[in-house]
Scaffold this motif. Structure first.
Motif, PDB file in Angstrom:
ATOM      1  N   GLU A 115     -95.323 -14.579 -38.461  1.00 20.83           N
ATOM      2  CA  GLU A 115     -95.649 -15.292 -37.220  1.00 20.83           C
ATOM      3  C   GLU A 115     -96.599 -16.460 -37.456  1.00 20.83           C
ATOM      4  OE1 GLU A 115     -94.246 -14.658 -34.279  1.00 20.83           O
ATOM      5  OE2 GLU A 115     -93.082 -13.004 -35.124  1.00 20.83           O
ATOM      6  N   LYS A 116     -97.092 -16.600 -38.678  1.00 22.67           N
ATOM      7  CA  LYS A 116     -98.030 -17.666 -39.037  1.00 22.67           C
ATOM      8  C   LYS A 116     -99.243 -17.660 -38.104  1.00 22.67           C
ATOM      9  CE  LYS A 116     -95.339 -19.287 -42.272  1.00 22.67           C
ATOM     10  NZ  LYS A 116     -95.296 -18.297 -43.329  1.00 22.67           N
ATOM     11  N   ARG A 117     -99.940 -16.543 -38.111  1.00 23.41           N
ATOM     12  CA  ARG A 117    -101.132 -16.419 -37.282  1.00 23.41           C
ATOM     13  C   ARG A 117    -102.021 -15.330 -37.875  1.00 23.41           C
ATOM     14  NH1 ARG A 117     -98.493 -13.261 -32.065  1.00 23.41           N
ATOM     15  NH2 ARG A 117     -98.038 -11.389 -33.232  1.00 23.41           N
ATOM     16  N   LEU A 118    -103.223 -15.224 -37.345  1.00 28.86           N
ATOM     17  CA  LEU A 118    -104.159 -14.183 -37.777  1.00 28.86           C
ATOM     18  C   LEU A 118    -104.358 -13.233 -36.611  1.00 28.86           C
ATOM     19  CD1 LEU A 118    -106.324 -16.841 -39.451  1.00 28.86           C
ATOM     20  CD2 LEU A 118    -105.484 -14.867 -40.710  1.00 28.86           C
ATOM     21  N   VAL A 119    -104.270 -11.953 -36.895  1.00 25.01           N
ATOM     22  CA  VAL A 119    -104.300 -10.955 -35.832  1.00 25.01           C
ATOM     23  C   VAL A 119    -105.447  -9.984 -36.075  1.00 25.01           C
ATOM     24  CG1 VAL A 119    -102.989  -9.125 -34.694  1.00 25.01           C
ATOM     25  CG2 VAL A 119    -101.800 -11.135 -35.602  1.00 25.01           C
ATOM     26  N   CYS A 120    -106.207  -9.738 -35.016  1.00 24.19           N
ATOM     27  CA  CYS A 120    -107.284  -8.756 -35.112  1.00 24.19           C
ATOM     28  C   CYS A 120    -106.717  -7.398 -34.688  1.00 24.19           C
ATOM     29  CB  CYS A 120    -108.454  -9.151 -34.212  1.00 24.19           C
ATOM     30  SG  CYS A 120    -109.796  -7.940 -34.317  1.00 24.19           S
ATOM     31  N   PRO A 121    -106.873  -6.388 -35.525  1.00 22.84           N
ATOM     32  CA  PRO A 121    -106.288  -5.085 -35.205  1.00 22.84           C
ATOM     33  C   PRO A 121    -107.073  -4.309 -34.138  1.00 22.84           C
ATOM     34  CG  PRO A 121    -107.484  -4.950 -37.274  1.00 22.84           C
ATOM     35  CD  PRO A 121    -107.520  -6.391 -36.841  1.00 22.84           C
ATOM     36  N   CYS A 122    -108.281  -4.736 -33.838  1.00 23.70           N
ATOM     37  CA  CYS A 122    -109.112  -3.937 -32.919  1.00 23.70           C
ATOM     38  C   CYS A 122    -108.744  -4.130 -31.451  1.00 23.70           C
ATOM     39  CB  CYS A 122    -110.579  -4.252 -33.144  1.00 23.70           C
ATOM     40  SG  CYS A 122    -111.146  -3.681 -34.761  1.00 23.70           S
ATOM     41  N   HIS A 123    -108.660  -5.389 -30.997  1.00 24.26           N
ATOM     42  CA  HIS A 123    -108.370  -5.622 -29.579  1.00 24.26           C
ATOM     43  C   HIS A 123    -107.303  -6.699 -29.421  1.00 24.26           C
ATOM     44  CE1 HIS A 123    -112.673  -4.426 -30.013  1.00 24.26           C
ATOM     45  NE2 HIS A 123    -112.232  -3.459 -29.256  1.00 24.26           N
ATOM     46  N   ALA A 124    -106.469  -6.844 -30.433  1.00 19.22           N
ATOM     47  CA  ALA A 124    -105.316  -7.752 -30.389  1.00 19.22           C
ATOM     48  C   ALA A 124    -105.692  -9.219 -30.199  1.00 19.22           C
ATOM     49  CB  ALA A 124    -104.321  -7.312 -29.325  1.00 19.22           C
TER      50      ALA A 124
END
Ligand code: FES
Length: 136
Positions: free
Chosen positions: A94-103
Motif C-alpha cells: 500500500e506504500k504507507r506506514l501503519v501503526c498497529p496500536c490504533h490504526a
C-alpha cells in the motif's frame, strides 16, 4: 564455616559491591553510551535496500525506517508513532506506514493520512555518498 571465615567472606562481598558501585559511574563517564557520545549517524550500504523496500535501523535510541520510494528516492523516518509511541510498520504493497496500536496511517513522507496521530513522523536528514546512505 567458622565465624571468622564467614565474616571475611561477608567483608569481601561488601567490598566488591562498594568497588562495583564506584566503578560503574566512572566507566559510564569514561565510555558513555553512543547517544551521549554525540554519535548520531547511521551508515548503511545503499545496495541493501531495493527500490520500494525499506530497512530498519536504530539512530541513537530511536528506531528509524529508511525507505527507497519509487521515483522519489530515499527517506528516513522515525518509526515512533506520534500518537502514543508504538512502532509503525512499512506496508510495502500500500506504500504507507501503519501503526498497529490504533490504526494510525502515514504516507511515505511521514504525513498523517488517517487515525489519531496528531503530527507527522519525525524525518531525519539523509544523504547518499557513493554506495553509502548516511542518516543523521
Ligand atoms: S500509538 Fe499509533 S495510532 Fe495510537
Amino acid at each position: 564455616m567458622k565465624r571468622r571465615d564467614f565474616l571475611s567472606l561477608l567483608f569481601g562481598v561488601f567490598s566488591a559491591t562498594a568497588v562495583g558501585s564506584l566503578a560503574y559511574p566512572l566507566i559510564r563517564y569514561l565510555a558513555p553510551p553512543e547517544e551521549e557520545a554525540g554519535i548520531k549517524t547511521v551508515t548503511i550500504d545503499k545496495r541493501s535496500i531495493l527500490t520500494g523496500k525499506a530497512k530498519e535501523v536504530v539512530l541513537g535510541t530511536t528506531p528509524v525506517i529508511i525507505i527507497d520510494r519509487p521515483g522519489k528516492g530515499y527517506i528516513a523516518l522515525s518509526r515512533v508513532c506520534t500518537h502514543l509511541g508504538c512502532l509503525v510498520n512499512y506496508d510495502e504493497e500500500e506504500k504507507r506506514l501503519v501503526c498497529p496500536c490504533h490504526a494510525g496511517i502515514y504516507d511515505l513522507e511521514g504525513r498523517v493520512l488517517s487515525g489519531p496521530p496528531p503530527r507527522p513522523l519525525q524525518q531525519f536528514p539523509l544523504r547518499v555518498e557513493g554506495n553509502k546512505i548516511i542518516v543523521g
